[in-house]
Design a protein around this motif. Structure first.
Motif, PDB file in Angstrom:
ATOM      1  N   UNK A   1      26.204  53.867 -19.429  1.00 14.72           N
ATOM      2  CA  UNK A   1      25.045  53.033 -19.110  1.00 14.72           C
ATOM      3  C   UNK A   1      23.809  53.873 -18.764  1.00 14.72           C
ATOM      4  N   UNK A   2      23.998  54.993 -18.089  1.00 13.35           N
ATOM      5  CA  UNK A   2      22.851  55.824 -17.698  1.00 13.35           C
ATOM      6  C   UNK A   2      22.114  56.405 -18.896  1.00 13.35           C
ATOM      7  N   UNK A   3      22.827  56.610 -19.993  1.00 14.91           N
ATOM      8  CA  UNK A   3      22.203  57.191 -21.181  1.00 14.91           C
ATOM      9  C   UNK A   3      21.061  56.322 -21.677  1.00 14.91           C
ATOM     10  N   UNK A   4      21.241  55.024 -21.685  1.00 17.03           N
ATOM     11  CA  UNK A   4      20.217  54.102 -22.172  1.00 17.03           C
ATOM     12  C   UNK A   4      18.926  54.153 -21.383  1.00 17.03           C
ATOM     13  N   UNK A   5      18.994  54.559 -20.131  1.00 14.68           N
ATOM     14  CA  UNK A   5      17.789  54.625 -19.301  1.00 14.68           C
ATOM     15  C   UNK A   5      16.922  55.838 -19.625  1.00 14.68           C
ATOM     16  N   UNK A   6      17.373  56.719 -20.468  1.00 16.71           N
ATOM     17  CA  UNK A   6      16.600  57.905 -20.834  1.00 16.71           C
ATOM     18  C   UNK A   6      15.539  57.597 -21.896  1.00 16.71           C
ATOM     19  N   UNK A   7      15.619  56.411 -22.486  1.00 17.64           N
ATOM     20  CA  UNK A   7      14.726  56.055 -23.582  1.00 17.64           C
ATOM     21  C   UNK A   7      13.444  55.433 -23.067  1.00 17.64           C
ATOM     22  N   UNK A   8      12.328  56.102 -23.354  1.00 17.95           N
ATOM     23  CA  UNK A   8      11.027  55.611 -22.946  1.00 17.95           C
ATOM     24  C   UNK A   8      10.321  54.899 -24.090  1.00 17.95           C
ATOM     25  N   UNK A   9       9.112  54.433 -23.819  1.00 15.16           N
ATOM     26  CA  UNK A   9       8.372  53.621 -24.780  1.00 15.16           C
ATOM     27  C   UNK A   9       8.049  54.366 -26.072  1.00 15.16           C
ATOM     28  N   UNK A  10       7.748  55.656 -25.998  1.00 22.97           N
ATOM     29  CA  UNK A  10       7.394  56.392 -27.213  1.00 22.97           C
ATOM     30  C   UNK A  10       8.616  56.537 -28.124  1.00 22.97           C
ATOM     31  N   UNK A  11       9.747  56.868 -27.553  1.00 23.47           N
ATOM     32  CA  UNK A  11      10.962  57.023 -28.351  1.00 23.47           C
ATOM     33  C   UNK A  11      11.390  55.689 -28.958  1.00 23.47           C
TER      34      UNK A  11
END
Length: 154
Positions: free
Chosen positions: A47-57
């Motif tokens: 689940x923590x992996x998904x939080x690494x994605x920001x708006x630009x990515x």
């Protein structure tokens, strides 16, 4: 999509992603990771992996023709972008491209691992250049506002 520089970088990124994914299939990584996830040892796509994605990515993924999954994740213990077919994203965070767990390190011969990381380096570098280009063109203030709106929805 009317910006030539962005389109060239998107095309280059797409080629690098394809090269990385092909190398991972040839090396047996895709099969080994699927086996690990299916046989109950777990998955690196927590689940923590998904939080690494920001708006630009996420924007880059939309520009590459990907559809983002709905707001509610399929499994609250897994990455928001993990589907039964694998990752829903084409452009992935550096940790998703470059992470090699202990199981894979034991499975892969050293020279094959080095070759794979060399190939993945092209993807990572191109993604970095593309992200920086987009940030310059859009402007930091716009990105901060978009990120705050995204965070409020999550």
């Amino acid at each position: 999509m009317q910006d030539r520089e962005i389109c060239v970088l998107l095309g280059g990124l797409d080629l690098h992603v394809e090269a990385t994914q092909s190398a991972m299939v040839r090396a047996g990584i895709v099969k080994e990771c699927a086996n690990c996830a299916i046989n109950g040892e777990g998955t690196c796509c927590g689940v923590r992996t998904g939080y690494k994605y920001g708006s630009v990515l996420l924007l880059i993924n939309l520009l590459l023709g990907r559809t983002l999954p709905p707001a509610a994740p399929a499994d609250t213990h897994l990455c928001h972008f993990l589907t039964k077919q694998g990752c829903a994203l084409r452009a992935r965070h550096v940790i998703c491209v470059n992470f090699v767990c202990l199981r894979l390190r034991a499975f892969l011969p050293y020279n094959l691992l080095c070759n794979l990381q060399d190939i993945a380096g092209g993807e990572i570098y191109t993604l970095f250049v593309l992200e920086e280009c987009i940030k310059k063109k859009i402007g930091v203030a716009t990105l901060i506002r978009a990120q705050k709106q995204w965070d409020e929805k999550m």
